[in-house]
Scaffold this active site. Structure first.
Site, PDB file in Angstrom:
ATOM      1  N   HIS A 229      14.062  20.700  46.044  1.00 56.62           N
ATOM      2  CA  HIS A 229      13.411  21.247  44.856  1.00 56.62           C
ATOM      3  C   HIS A 229      11.888  21.090  44.902  1.00 56.62           C
ATOM      4  O   HIS A 229      11.200  21.392  43.934  1.00 56.62           O
ATOM      5  CB  HIS A 229      13.993  20.534  43.626  1.00 56.62           C
ATOM      6  N   HIS A 413       8.742  24.949  31.570  1.00 58.65           N
ATOM      7  CA  HIS A 413       9.269  24.539  32.865  1.00 58.65           C
ATOM      8  C   HIS A 413       8.473  23.398  33.486  1.00 58.65           C
ATOM      9  O   HIS A 413       8.819  22.906  34.550  1.00 58.65           O
ATOM     10  CB  HIS A 413       9.284  25.740  33.816  1.00 58.65           C
ATOM     11  N   LYS A 415       6.809  19.739  34.399  1.00 59.50           N
ATOM     12  CA  LYS A 415       7.334  18.381  34.533  1.00 59.50           C
ATOM     13  C   LYS A 415       6.145  17.427  34.534  1.00 59.50           C
ATOM     14  O   LYS A 415       5.464  17.249  35.551  1.00 59.50           O
ATOM     15  CB  LYS A 415       8.121  18.229  35.840  1.00 59.50           C
ATOM     16  N   ASP A 420       0.281   6.155  28.295  1.00 61.83           N
ATOM     17  CA  ASP A 420      -0.871   5.628  27.559  1.00 61.83           C
ATOM     18  C   ASP A 420      -2.095   6.530  27.751  1.00 61.83           C
ATOM     19  O   ASP A 420      -1.987   7.748  27.758  1.00 61.83           O
ATOM     20  CB  ASP A 420      -1.147   4.178  27.980  1.00 61.83           C
TER      21      ASP A 420
END
Length: 495
Positions: A229, A413, A415, A420
């Site tokens: 992926h 889509h 990621k 913090d």
């Protein structure tokens, strides 16, 4: 012709025997207890329906790749010019002792655990910038390829022979015509519909093209559940691109009803590019049994920033390549440690919310200790089963005090993990079991307040275009919808 009941009985007995053997195999080899129980019970009681799927979906350890890595790891690290390093925090840790280690941003313990998980060092002297949509991302990638002098590395999960795919092909062919070496790797399952003519055109132009397949050896012929992926582009070992975009017009927002597509890539410059390239080198070696032979510029772990632009290239970066060949649950543990490291907030964006118990427990504990835990997921679906399972997990998360937002304009889509005000990770890993255990993924963690502020501003803009859900999303759903959610969650181990 008279039906032979005895033959049917023998076939049924053989099927049940094979089911019991497969159930024993699942108990011994499945990584999670939930997955082992699910497979064992179904194989023992319903082998007619589950035996064939288990052959393709039941494996959770990519042993062929692991064997290749174990046998050739030292050779790869030597000949692929990986920086020599040792885990941080010891008495001989030069970076920690000289003050170049960012212990004020993340603790030495957290840095050490990330480095041990990744098998890679935290490297100083880098520049990272966000690429917040498909047009910006591929414009930067094409520009870098057009400036290549020695080699270009391209790796994507999905490559389509559409307008964007043709643009990439033409750019690479022009690059190869200039004498630049081009290596191209694509996942055989993610790009299952890539026409043979597309690959033929690339090879005819002198480009080295290979599909990444889990079935390279006969013993791995049923390993269809593993996917590569990763999305990686490296140019001359000096610039690298990592993130969520694949090659297809939908990533440019040209595919209703999912458009506009929301995704994020990053462009990385500096010595950490060698570590990104090493992740590609392992994949290339699995496919070809040969090292790519593209050598990045020689680097050391410690790189002094240039005085004239000290603020722009003093970022510490760590590359986190994960996959089913790892000895530990590297991707899941990465998310657990990132969540545990948060003192004030942890913001996560993911298209699929199907966490395992370890990650979900870390999220709940973070919320209990007062951390601002936010997760942004899509409001539109691209996979029905995953969307239904994600909706049920979102309900459980809201009940635990975790804030869940749905992005409204189009399909989300990206990621991204923001920790913090100090660190952010961007790459290809989703918050689901497939990324945790079945896919080869790559994340780049950047420890730098300026970059974290840039990511915060990007996510704040996304949150402004999202709505926060409450328990009513599940409670007000029709009975049939609730049933579909619970049924969908049963498939969580392979989603």
């Amino acid at each position: 012709m008279r039906f032979d009941w005895s033959t049917l009985g023998i076939l049924l007995a053989i099927t049940h025997l094979l089911g019991l053997i497969a159930a024993c195999h699942a108990i011994l080899n499945t990584r999670t207890s939930q997955g082992a129980i699910a497979w064992a019970v179904s194989l023992a009681t319903m082998p007619y329906f589950t035996l064939v799927p288990y052959l393709f979906l039941g494996r959770s350890k990519f042993e062929g790749y692991a064997d290749a890595r174990r046998l050739r790891n030292e050779t790869l690290r030597t000949r692929a010019h990986m920086p020599t390093w040792h885990p941080p925090g010891g008495p001989d840790d030069e970076l920690a002792n000289t003050g170049d280690w960012p212990v004020d941003e993340l603790s030495t313990r957290v840095i050490r655990s990330f480095s041990q998980l990744a098998g890679m060092p935290l490297v100083a002297g880098n520049t990272v910038r966000t690429l917040v949509n498909g047009e910006v991302t591929f414009s930067a990638i094409f520009d870098a390829i057009e400036q290549a002098r020695r080699y270009v590395i391209v790796q994507f999960f999905i490559v389509r022979a559409d307008a964007l795919g043709d643009m990439l092909k033409d750019t690479l062919l022009a690059c190869a015509a200039r004498g630049v070496r081009v290596l191209f790797l694509y996942d055989s399952i993610g790009s299952f519909d890539l026409p043979a003519r597309y690959v033929h055109d690339l090879r005819a132009g002198g480009i080295e093209v290979h599909p990444f397949s889990a079935k390279r050896r006969f013993v791995n012929r049923f390993q269809l559940n593993f996917r590569n992926h990763r999305k990686i582009v490296v140019v001359d070992g000096e610039r690298a691109f990592v993130g969520g975009h694949n090659v297809g017009v939908e990533y440019l927002g040209a595919k209703p009803p999912l458009s506009p597509w929301r995704d994020t890539h990053i462009e990385v410059r500096g010595p950490v590019v060698a570590n990104i390239q090493f992740a590609f080198t392992e994949d290339w070696y699995w496919v070809t049994q040969e090292l790519p032979g593209c050598e990045p510029p020689a680097v050391t772990q410690r790189v002094e920033p240039r005085v004239e632009s000290r603020d722009s290239n003093d970022m510490h970066c760590l590359v986190m390549p994960t996959g089913p060949a790892d000895r530990q649950e590297t991707c899941s543990l990465f998310f657990v440690e990132a969540i545990n490291a948060a003192k004030k907030r942890v913001w996560i964006t993911t298209p699929y919310l199907v966490p395992d118990e370890a990650v979900f427990s870390a999220l709940r504990l973070a919320a209990l200790r007062g951390v601002d835990v936010r997760i942004m997921i899509p409001s539109r679906r691209d996979h029905f089963v995953v969307f239904e399972a994600s909706t049920l997990y979102a309900y459980d998360a809201v009940r635990a005090g975790i804030r869940i937002f749905r992005y409204k304009p189009g399909f989300l889509h990206q990621k991204v993990v923001l920790i913090d005000d100090t660190a952010a990770a961007i790459g290809s890993a989703n918050l689901d079991n497939r990324s945790f255990r079945l896919n080869f993924e790559i994340m780049v963690l950047t420890v730098h307040r300026g970059f974290a502020a840039e990511v915060e501003a990007m996510l704040q803009h996304d949150f402004e275009q999202a709505f926060e859900i409450d328990r009513g999303e599940y409670r007000d759903a029709h009975a049939w919808r609730k049933i579909s959610m619970h049924v969908a969650r049963l498939f969580a181990p392979i989603l």
